[in-house]
Design an enzyme around this catalytic site. Structure first.
Site, PDB file in Angstrom:
ATOM      1  N   GLU A 172       0.833  -1.212   0.000  1.00  0.00           N
ATOM      2  CA  GLU A 172       0.000   0.000   0.000  1.00  0.00           C
ATOM      3  C   GLU A 172       0.864   1.257   0.000  1.00  0.00           C
ATOM      4  O   GLU A 172       1.304   1.705   1.056  1.00  0.00           O
ATOM      5  CB  GLU A 172      -0.934  -0.001   1.227  1.00  0.00           C
ATOM      6  CG  GLU A 172      -1.807   1.243   1.290  1.00  0.00           C
ATOM      7  CD  GLU A 172      -2.767   1.274   2.480  1.00  0.00           C
ATOM      8  OE1 GLU A 172      -2.692   0.367   3.330  1.00  0.00           O
ATOM      9  OE2 GLU A 172      -3.575   2.212   2.558  1.00  0.00           O
TER      10      GLU A 172
ATOM     11  N   LYS B   5      -2.654  -2.101  -2.996  1.00  0.00           N
ATOM     12  CA  LYS B   5      -3.694  -1.247  -2.401  1.00  0.00           C
ATOM     13  C   LYS B   5      -3.305   0.206  -2.633  1.00  0.00           C
ATOM     14  O   LYS B   5      -2.526   0.778  -1.861  1.00  0.00           O
ATOM     15  CB  LYS B   5      -3.832  -1.553  -0.905  1.00  0.00           C
ATOM     16  CG  LYS B   5      -4.807  -0.640  -0.175  1.00  0.00           C
ATOM     17  CD  LYS B   5      -5.252  -1.232   1.148  1.00  0.00           C
ATOM     18  CE  LYS B   5      -6.078  -0.230   1.934  1.00  0.00           C
ATOM     19  NZ  LYS B   5      -6.746  -0.819   3.089  1.00  0.00           N
TER      20      LYS B   5
HETATM   21  P1  13P Z   1      -9.248   4.155   4.431  1.00  0.00           P
HETATM   22  O1  13P Z   1     -10.141   3.417   3.466  1.00  0.00           O
HETATM   23  O2  13P Z   1      -9.996   4.773   5.581  1.00  0.00           O
HETATM   24  O3  13P Z   1      -8.302   5.082   3.741  1.00  0.00           O
HETATM   25  O4  13P Z   1      -8.363   3.055   5.158  1.00  0.00           O
HETATM   26  C1  13P Z   1      -7.862   2.033   4.416  1.00  0.00           C
HETATM   27  C2  13P Z   1      -6.607   1.574   5.022  1.00  0.00           C
HETATM   28  O5  13P Z   1      -6.501   0.430   5.412  1.00  0.00           O
HETATM   29  C3  13P Z   1      -5.479   2.506   5.121  1.00  0.00           C
HETATM   30  O6  13P Z   1      -4.305   1.800   5.385  1.00  0.00           O
END
Ligand code: 13P
Length: 343
Positions: free
Chosen positions: A179, A221
């Protein structure tokens, strides 16, 4: 590493109609969320809240492929003694675990962060596998709200750490969610987000290649390509969809099975509409499945409806089931404003 098994899980995480519930708020973040509804962040309250979500049969069975947990939660039992991990498995969803230790100030780079948590990670991953986790998450944070940021240094150190984490996950037979979040904070336009996101993703996939991470057993992600929150002329839904898909086609290899978006501060409906537009308009142009891994955009409504009161559980579960169903429809491009309002 059993790549076939990893690939099976990575594909299942973005199965048509399903996506991930990010319920891995760190102690600090969940406290902030609870503060907003006037509930004290105790271990029992955190358990009760998350148990309520995981017991929402309709959402979990139909629209949730997996749940990202925080270290405390993967070890917790429901009020009746059932492990929370078992509730998730019983609902047909896959348990996952956040393994990073948070974004810390990057030395010599004011305003920028690097995510920590590599020391001891091999041992922690082996323990999490024993506890039932089949995928993991590591979030890097790229802030672009400033004149001289992001630096190449910030992106390079973050993607290097992401690749080291991903390689360790695969060694432990755990699917890594990588991510790299380019933040929405600021007044930048969508094209600035496009440029930084493209550069970050290209850097990330170079590094994953350099460290021998198998993309077939990895899940991305990302943020969407989107205007800053404070931009006066924020891009439309169709522009966000078009530019996000264009950016990913340029930067994300086809071997990767699944992309699951973070919501990043978008409103609930915005996050759903954007995902839907991409799948409705560009499905035949994308080699990967495109789904969601939302925290706030799935939980804001049920959190508010719950407000810490047992009598509110049915309303909170209905709110969660609704958001999960709407996002489930968005994974196949079948959501519409009309369906949203009809609920
Ligand atoms: P949000 O969808 O609130 O951005 O959170 C997702 C997430 O896991 C961030 O690491």
């Amino acid at each position: 590493m059993n790549l076939m098994e990893l690939n099976k899980i990575a594909v299942a995480m973005a199965a048509p109609g399903k996506g991930i519930l990010a319920a891995d708020e760190s102690s600090g973040t969940i406290k902030k969320r609870f503060d907003s509804i006037g509930v004290e962040s105790t271990e029992d309250n955190r358990r009760d809240y998350r148990e309520m979500l995981f017991r929402t049969e309709e959402a979990m069975r139909n629209a949730i492929s997996g749940v990202i947990l925080f270290d405390e939660t993967i070890r917790q039992n429901a009020a009746d003694g059932t492990p929370l991990v078992q509730l998730i498995n019983d609902a047909g969803a896959i348990p996952g675990i956040k393994v990073d230790k948070g974004a810390k100030d990057l030395a010599g780079a004011p305003g920028e962060k690097v995510t920590e948590g590599l020391d001891g990670l091999r041992e922690r991953l082996n323990e999490y596998y024993e506890l039932g986790a089949r995928f993991a998450k590591w979030r890097a944070v790229i802030d672009i709200n400033g004149d001289d940021i992001p630096s190449g240094y910030c992106i390079a150190t973050n993607v290097h750490a992401l690749a080291r984490y991903a390689a360790l996950c695969q060694e432990a037979n755990i699917v890594p969610i990588v991510e790299p979040e380019v933040l929405m904070d600021g007044d930048h336009d969508i094209d600035r987000c496009y440029d930084v996101t493209e550069f970050t993703l290209k850097s990330l996939f170079d590094e994953l290649y350099a460290q021998d991470v198998a993309l077939e057993g990895t899940v991305l992600k990302p943020n969407m390509v989107i205007s800053g929150k404070k931009n006066a002329n924020r891009a439309s839904v169709s522009e966000v969809a078009e530019k996000t898909v264009r950016c990913f086609r340029a930067a994300v290899p086809a071997a990767l099975p699944s992309i699951v978006f973070l919501s990043g501060g978008q409103s609930d409906e915005e996050a759903t509409a954007h995902l839907n537009a991409m799948n409705a308009e560009y499905a035949d142009k994308m080699p990967w499945a495109l789904s969601f891994s939302y925290g706030r955009a799935l939980q804001a409504a049920p959190l508010k409806a719950w407000s810490g009161k047992t009598e509110n559980i049915p309303a909170a579960q209905a709110a969660f089931a609704h958001r999960a169903a709407m996002n489930g429809l968005a994974t196949t491009g079948e959501w519409s404003d009309g369906l949203e309002k009809a609920a």
